[in-house]
Design a protein around this motif. Structure first.
Motif, PDB file in Angstrom:
ATOM      1  N   PHE A  57      23.774 -17.748  36.322  1.00 47.07           N
ATOM      2  CA  PHE A  57      23.588 -16.313  36.170  1.00 47.07           C
ATOM      3  C   PHE A  57      24.161 -15.801  34.851  1.00 47.07           C
ATOM      4  CE2 PHE A  57      24.021 -17.162  40.753  1.00 47.07           C
ATOM      5  CZ  PHE A  57      22.699 -16.941  41.082  1.00 47.07           C
ATOM      6  N   TYR A  60      23.380 -12.528  33.222  1.00 42.78           N
ATOM      7  CA  TYR A  60      24.138 -11.341  33.611  1.00 42.78           C
ATOM      8  C   TYR A  60      25.536 -11.352  33.015  1.00 42.78           C
ATOM      9  CZ  TYR A  60      26.961  -8.068  36.203  1.00 42.78           C
ATOM     10  OH  TYR A  60      27.820  -7.070  36.507  1.00 42.78           O
ATOM     11  N   GLN A  64      28.348  -9.080  30.104  1.00 43.13           N
ATOM     12  CA  GLN A  64      29.603  -8.599  30.679  1.00 43.13           C
ATOM     13  C   GLN A  64      30.809  -9.034  29.836  1.00 43.13           C
ATOM     14  OE1 GLN A  64      30.187  -6.604  33.359  1.00 43.13           O
ATOM     15  NE2 GLN A  64      27.987  -6.276  33.393  1.00 43.13           N
ATOM     16  N   GLU A 318      36.935 -14.703  38.057  1.00 46.44           N
ATOM     17  CA  GLU A 318      36.302 -14.049  39.207  1.00 46.44           C
ATOM     18  C   GLU A 318      35.268 -14.969  39.850  1.00 46.44           C
ATOM     19  OE1 GLU A 318      36.560  -9.661  37.209  1.00 46.44           O
ATOM     20  OE2 GLU A 318      34.606 -10.569  37.533  1.00 46.44           O
ATOM     21  N   LEU A 319      34.489 -15.638  39.001  1.00 42.27           N
ATOM     22  CA  LEU A 319      33.473 -16.545  39.534  1.00 42.27           C
ATOM     23  C   LEU A 319      34.129 -17.648  40.356  1.00 42.27           C
ATOM     24  CD1 LEU A 319      30.949 -17.002  36.601  1.00 42.27           C
ATOM     25  CD2 LEU A 319      30.556 -15.925  38.802  1.00 42.27           C
ATOM     26  N   GLN A 321      36.914 -17.442  41.942  1.00 39.47           N
ATOM     27  CA  GLN A 321      37.333 -16.864  43.225  1.00 39.47           C
ATOM     28  C   GLN A 321      36.174 -16.858  44.205  1.00 39.47           C
ATOM     29  OE1 GLN A 321      39.623 -13.261  43.957  1.00 39.47           O
ATOM     30  NE2 GLN A 321      39.998 -13.089  41.779  1.00 39.47           N
ATOM     31  N   LEU A 322      35.001 -16.442  43.690  1.00 44.20           N
ATOM     32  CA  LEU A 322      33.853 -16.279  44.574  1.00 44.20           C
ATOM     33  C   LEU A 322      33.298 -17.623  45.017  1.00 44.20           C
ATOM     34  CD1 LEU A 322      31.927 -13.359  42.859  1.00 44.20           C
ATOM     35  CD2 LEU A 322      33.535 -13.283  44.740  1.00 44.20           C
TER      36      LEU A 322
ATOM     37  N   VAL B  66      32.742 -14.956  51.135  1.00 48.27           N
ATOM     38  CA  VAL B  66      33.393 -15.055  49.834  1.00 48.27           C
ATOM     39  C   VAL B  66      34.180 -13.772  49.626  1.00 48.27           C
ATOM     40  CG1 VAL B  66      31.691 -16.553  48.762  1.00 48.27           C
ATOM     41  CG2 VAL B  66      31.389 -14.089  48.631  1.00 48.27           C
ATOM     42  N   ARG B  79      31.125  -5.463  38.374  1.00 50.71           N
ATOM     43  CA  ARG B  79      30.790  -6.821  37.958  1.00 50.71           C
ATOM     44  C   ARG B  79      30.974  -7.809  39.104  1.00 50.71           C
ATOM     45  NH1 ARG B  79      34.188  -7.157  34.006  1.00 50.71           N
ATOM     46  NH2 ARG B  79      35.733  -8.271  35.213  1.00 50.71           N
ATOM     47  N   VAL B  80      32.085  -7.673  39.812  1.00 48.77           N
ATOM     48  CA  VAL B  80      32.345  -8.602  40.917  1.00 48.77           C
ATOM     49  C   VAL B  80      31.255  -8.491  41.983  1.00 48.77           C
ATOM     50  CG1 VAL B  80      33.901  -9.046  42.848  1.00 48.77           C
ATOM     51  CG2 VAL B  80      34.826  -8.725  40.562  1.00 48.77           C
ATOM     52  N   THR B  82      28.181  -7.468  41.541  1.00 46.06           N
ATOM     53  CA  THR B  82      26.941  -8.026  41.017  1.00 46.06           C
ATOM     54  C   THR B  82      26.968  -9.547  41.104  1.00 46.06           C
ATOM     55  OG1 THR B  82      26.838  -6.176  39.489  1.00 46.06           O
ATOM     56  CG2 THR B  82      25.370  -8.017  39.056  1.00 46.06           C
ATOM     57  N   GLN B  83      28.107 -10.121  40.733  1.00 50.64           N
ATOM     58  CA  GLN B  83      28.220 -11.577  40.803  1.00 50.64           C
ATOM     59  C   GLN B  83      28.049 -12.066  42.235  1.00 50.64           C
ATOM     60  OE1 GLN B  83      28.235 -13.384  38.197  1.00 50.64           O
ATOM     61  NE2 GLN B  83      29.652 -12.713  36.610  1.00 50.64           N
ATOM     62  N   MET B  84      28.577 -11.310  43.171  1.00 50.95           N
ATOM     63  CA  MET B  84      28.422 -11.684  44.580  1.00 50.95           C
ATOM     64  C   MET B  84      26.962 -11.646  44.987  1.00 50.95           C
ATOM     65  SD  MET B  84      31.420  -9.921  46.781  1.00 50.95           S
ATOM     66  CE  MET B  84      33.101 -10.547  46.731  1.00 50.95           C
ATOM     67  N   LEU B  86      24.335 -11.774  43.045  1.00 58.19           N
ATOM     68  CA  LEU B  86      23.610 -12.833  42.350  1.00 58.19           C
ATOM     69  C   LEU B  86      23.877 -14.178  43.006  1.00 58.19           C
ATOM     70  CD1 LEU B  86      24.240 -11.875  38.601  1.00 58.19           C
ATOM     71  CD2 LEU B  86      22.042 -11.874  39.784  1.00 58.19           C
ATOM     72  N   GLY B  87      25.095 -14.343  43.479  1.00 64.01           N
ATOM     73  CA  GLY B  87      25.469 -15.603  44.107  1.00 64.01           C
ATOM     74  C   GLY B  87      24.890 -15.758  45.504  1.00 64.01           C
TER      75      GLY B  87
END
Lengths: 359, 360, 304
Positions: A57, A60, A64, A318-319, A321-322, B66, B79-80, B82-84, B86-87
């Motif tokens: 991604f 995106y 950022q 952050e990524l 973390q996710l 998550v 941003r967080v 959006t990343q979620m 997208l993920g």
């Protein structure tokens, strides 16, 4: 026994090698920590450093990076002048807040008038002026009373934070906000919004300002008389005195540059990404920018790279973390480590390590 | 990044195409949580994370959760989220008021992802809001406090002067006065949700000024410890049960119990029955838990408090039932009239009898 | 509005407790800065001390061992700063900020699994007879031991700086490291020791919050106390007794502010909140003696 020996000239090779070495060491040690926490180390490192730029991604997260790095670079550039000259403004966070408040106040004073051509430039001026004003206080006290500017500028951060909370609760409070603290959203008010200039590029006016600042700083430091004065004052205040550099004037100008740019960063942030004045809209850019300035060795291009690297660890963190469930604390630890190692290996640029006893 | 201005609405698919992003296919239902504090804060975020763990426990391998902790309100939150999305997240819970606009912005870009925003008031087709009627629990606390106090002074540690906190103060006061007409409230605003040292100071100050019951709307256990050290002071757990301070000083608590809601909404997404709703649940549906009333409370008071709890839970009684006047003496609710949710949601005044001004 | 509900005796007593964590941390930082080193990582060292102290106390059941562990934890973290700034000559401002970031992360990681546990109680000392004296008794003699440790620390530092030879050397190093070096003093060794002392004190201050004031472990629980400690050192213009006054003023403003609120006196909280910092700036300006140690924050490298 290890000893350090000052190099006659900073090593060109180490200037480039040191940051790379630091990142590599951080990856190794950080990977070990992640492994201890039971997370796959290689995957974690890849997620932090690679995925935000090239991952699935990335289209995106790449923009950022610019959004996150923009204010860091803008503030750090401003700080670098003073730091080079031995003037320590560590209160950029306060100048950022006051700049943002001044700009928000200006913008909201016109609400809901539609006049972007007037209001947006006025807000930029207000942001610059607010930041400068806040930086002028330690500058003035330093010149007039020889008061330590590190401490005054730091104290003024707390004062700015209190003003910010008061503004969010009183003066700038959104009358349509259902009783909640916080101002109207400036990024939804067409006259004040700091929009993306090219869609999905992440480039807004603040990023543009940051890049412009890098270019200007580069030329001023390399070519302009002022840049020469700054470097001279930093290396040898006595010599600068003999060369006719007015120390007071230099302090004032350096503080105003750093305050102005921090204030401008606050303006671009409050009118764009952050959007509204809240009790705590500041997220520590002013402090992080100090680290960025040093990581970039106070050089404009270095700061540009350091700002992007710093942004990368935030977004990559952050990524991680996710996708890996890495605790947020581990990311903080990792960032701290990266800074430590960068600062540590930096010694190699100006010093040579000697083994065995000297003499 | 203010993409919303470029893509007014419902253009999320176009965004995905523009960004050149693949839509990720998956079997498991993925649920994301955005937390404002660390999951170890022992209060607000801690309880939301318990809700997350309950979702994992309820659905096992069918879900994947998550989360991101310590996410500042503003662009970082956007941003967080959006990343979620997208993920591959199917459902995202955003658990702080300050996430309201970021949630709506991201939701506009991802029409197929469901969002649940806690404590806010703005909704969209794929954004629900949910909050808890904590004031119901405050009514029970006020009832117990009014009975227990001997000095007739009850301390209240407020966080920020926002409607949720003001509702709590009013509700507790009304029910304390009901059982004890001499009761007065001393209110201290800490201007923080979480600062153990400051909360300890606030509690001590209230105790020193003669309060023998201290209610708190801040999240740490510091006031409990201060009350314990002072002895003979009663407190109530906030956000989590704080049972380690039972039976004294903690005599009961308000527990944020998000688990049933999180499980229910996750189930709705799995079944394809999710719709945008505005949920404001209280004791009745289990979102507000009343922690065990300890033996430090006399049996008759305990019984009447439990009766009050049960009548609120069943809907037979509403904590804001007239006759009630505003602080300035003007009429608010007529006899038997019940406050409507709209007024309560934006409540910005004290009821008659409370002294002092709400900071503005 | 009811001023009479404010009890000045209790106010003073609780002020002493409120000021203790900052006194401990600031006392350490005072020594560090007197040695010419500016360590902005106080917050990071405090929080590290808070968790190491908490873990040790919960594990062993003894708050005293906990405080010792907190001192070790804080000193250990500060050694990182010492190594970077003294041996690798990194910039002190940047390293200090990085130390805070690192400490916050480290403590949260170490603290996983310790949330929601109550620490064993730390008993108060009630000195018989004296604590029964009206007015002075409750103010001075009904505290936990660490309050007195804090006061003792200030007295010790005052004596150390003023009368001991080692204190003289430390001040010389802080005023002019080149000259001190020329006189044959080990600038770096002295500074490392000062930094470790500062770390240990910050650790104690953090542990006071997690073991006595709250007492529980929660992430980020020092909530900015380290920064206030830094401010107080400056406010005190690097003098131990003024530091005590500064800490009481800072603590006092917070406690007084809450007292006024509880008494129903409407005060603009935000202006009161900023007043200590403005006072600090004024003190900096007004006190001609408030000059910082000459070598503060400067990098020392012995060139031969």
């Amino acid at each position: 026994m290890l000893t350090l020996e000052k190099r006659p000239q900073p090593s060109k090779a180490w200037v480039y090698a040191a940051p790379i070495l630091a990142v590599v060491i951080t990856m190794i040690v950080g990977g070990a920590v992640f492994a201890l926490l039971g997370k796959p180390p290689l995957e974690a490192i890849r997620t932090i450093f690679y995925d935000p730029i090239f991952g699935e991604f990335a289209s995106y997260s790449r923009p950022q990076l610019l959004i996150k790095a923009g204010p860091l670079i803008l503030i750090a550039i401003g700080l670098s002048f003073g730091f080079r000259a031995g003037i320590w403004n560590i209160g950029a966070e306060g100048q950022y807040i006051i700049g943002a408040l001044a700009a928000a106040g200006t913008g909201l004073a016109f609400y809901p008038m539609e006049a972007r051509w007037l209001i947006f430039p006025l807000m930029i001026i207000a942001g610059l002026a607010g930041g400068m004003l806040w930086a002028a206080i330690p500058a003035f006290l330093r010149i007039r009373f020889k008061t330590n500017e590190i401490l005054v500028s730091l104290m003024l951060v707390y004062v700015a934070e209190a003003i910010q909370a008061s503004m969010a609760l009183n003066l700038l409070r959104n009358p349509d906000g259902h009783g909640f603290p916080g101002s109207r959203n400036l990024s939804q008010y067409s006259s004040s919004a700091n929009l993306e200039l090219i869609s999905n590029s992440g480039i807004h006016w603040g990023v543009l300002a940051a890049v412009t600042a890098v270019v200007f700083a580069y030329f001023i430091l390399a070519r302009h008389r002022f840049g020469f004065d700054v470097r001279l004052a930093g290396q040898s205040p006595r010599a600068a005195g003999f060369a006719g550099v007015d120390a007071g004037r230099l302090i004032f100008i350096c503080m105003l540059i750093s305050g102005g740019l921090a204030g401008a960063a606050g303006m671009f942030e409050i009118a764009g990404p952050a959007g509204r004045v809240s009790i705590d809209f500041n997220v520590g850019y002013g402090f992080t920018a100090i680290i960025v300035a040093f990581l970039g060795r106070l050089h404009p291009v270095g700061i540009l790279i350091a700002g992007l690297l710093m942004a990368l660890t935030y977004i990559g963190g952050e990524l991680a973390q996710l996708s890996l469930g890495l605790p947020g604390a581990a990311i903080q630890l990792f960032q701290g480590m990266l800074l430590f190692f960068l600062l540590a290996v930096d010694v190699m640029t100006s010093y040579r390590i000697r083994f065995g006893k000297t003499e | 990044m203010k993409r919303r201005t470029l893509l007014a609405s419902g253009a999320g698919a176009a965004t995905m195409a523009m960004l050149g992003l693949p839509a990720r296919a998956q079997e498991k239902t993925k649920v994301g949580f955005v937390f404002v504090g660390p999951i170890g804060d022992g209060g607000w975020t801690f309880e939301h994370n318990n809700g997350r763990l309950a979702v994992e426990a309820a659905f096992g391998d069918a879900v994947e959760t998550v989360y991101a902790e310590n996410v500042p309100e503003g662009p970082d939150a956007e941003r967080v989220m959006t990343q979620m999305a997208l993920g591959g997240a199917d459902l995202i819970f955003t658990t702080s008021f300050g996430y309201m606009e970021p949630t709506l912005n991201v939701a506009a870009k991802f029409p197929n992802v469901k969002f649940e925003h806690a404590t806010g008031y703005m909704r969209a087709d794929n954004v629900s809001t949910y909050s808890a009627r904590f004031y119901e629990g405050r009514a029970v606390q006020g009832h117990i406090a009014g009975n227990l106090t001997k000095s007739n002074k009850i301390g209240y540690i407020g966080s920020f002067p926002i409607p949720e906190v003001i509702r709590g103060i009013n509700s507790a006061f009304i029910h304390a006065r009901k059982v004890n007409p001499d009761v007065e409230f001393k209110i201290v605003w800490a201007f923080t949700w979480f600062d153990p040292a400051k909360e300890a100071d606030a509690a001590k100050v209230l105790i020193e000024q003669g309060c023998d019951v201290v209610l708190q709307h801040t999240d740490s256990t510091a006031p409990q410890a201060a009350a314990q050290a002072a002895g003979n002071v009663y407190t109530f757990g906030q956000a989590s049960d704080m049972g380690e301070y039972a039976p004294m000083p903690r005599v009961s608590s308000i527990i944020d119990n998000w688990a049933p809601y999180y499980v229910e909404r996750t189930k709705a997404v799995m079944d394809g029955t999710w719709t945008s709703v505005d949920t404001w649940d209280g004791i009745g549906r289990g979102m507000v838990g009343i922690g065990e009333i300890s033996d430090a409370v006399p049996a008759d008071v305990k019984a009447s408090a439990e009766a009050l709890r049960d009548s609120i839970a069943s809907g037979a009684y509403h904590p804001f039932t007239g006759p009630l006047n505003k602080q300035d003496g003007s009429a608010w609710l007529a006899d038997g009239e019940v406050a409507d949710d709209g007024t309560l949601a934006g409540l910005g005044f004290y009821v008659e009898g409370i002294e002092g001004d709400i900071p503005s | 509005m009811d001023f009479s509900s404010i009890n000045p005796i209790l106010l003073l007593a609780s002020l002493m407790v409120a000021a203790t964590p900052i006194i401990l941390a600031a006392a350490g930082e005072l020594i560090v800065e007197r040695a010419g080193v500016l360590n902005l990582g106080v917050e990071g060292m405090m929080i590290t001390g808070a968790i190491t102290g908490f873990i040790a106390t919960v594990t062993t059941g003894s708050p005293w061992i906990g405080f010792a562990a907190a001192a070790v934890g804080g000193a250990g973290l500060s050694l990182l700063f010492g190594f970077l700034t003294q041996f690798l000559l990194s910039n002190q401002v940047a390293t200090g900020l990085a130390l805070t970031l690192f400490g916050l992360g480290l403590s949260a990681l170490l603290g996983q699994g310790y949330n929601g546990i109550k620490a064993p109680e730390f008993p108060k000392i009630d000195i018989p007879v004296i604590s029964d004296i009206p007015v002075l008794g409750p103010i001075l003699c009904s505290h936990d031991p660490m309050v007195y440790v804090g006061l003792g620390l200030i007295a010790g530092i005052w004596y150390f700086l003023k009368y001991s030879r080692a204190g003289l050397v430390l001040r010389a190093v802080g005023e002019n490291h080149e000259a001190a070096h020329a006189l044959g003093y080990h600038v770096i060794r002295i500074r490392i020791l000062a930094i470790m002392f500062g770390g240990a004190c910050a650790g104690l201050g953090g542990a006071y919050i997690s073991l006595v004031r709250v007492p529980q472990w929660t992430d980020g629980m020092t909530a900015g106390a380290g920064w206030i400690a830094l401010a107080i050192v400056v406010f005190a213009s690097w003098r131990p007794w003024r530091l005590l006054i500064g800490a009481y003023l800072f603590g006092g403003v917070t406690v007084l502010q809450l007292n006024l609120q509880a008494a129903g006196i409407a005060i603009p909280v935000e202006y009161l909140a900023m007043s200590p910092y403005i006072a600090t700036i004024l003190v900096l300006v007004l006190m001609s003696a408030g000059r910082a140690p000459g070598s503060l924050g400067k990098i020392f490298h012995a060139s031969r």
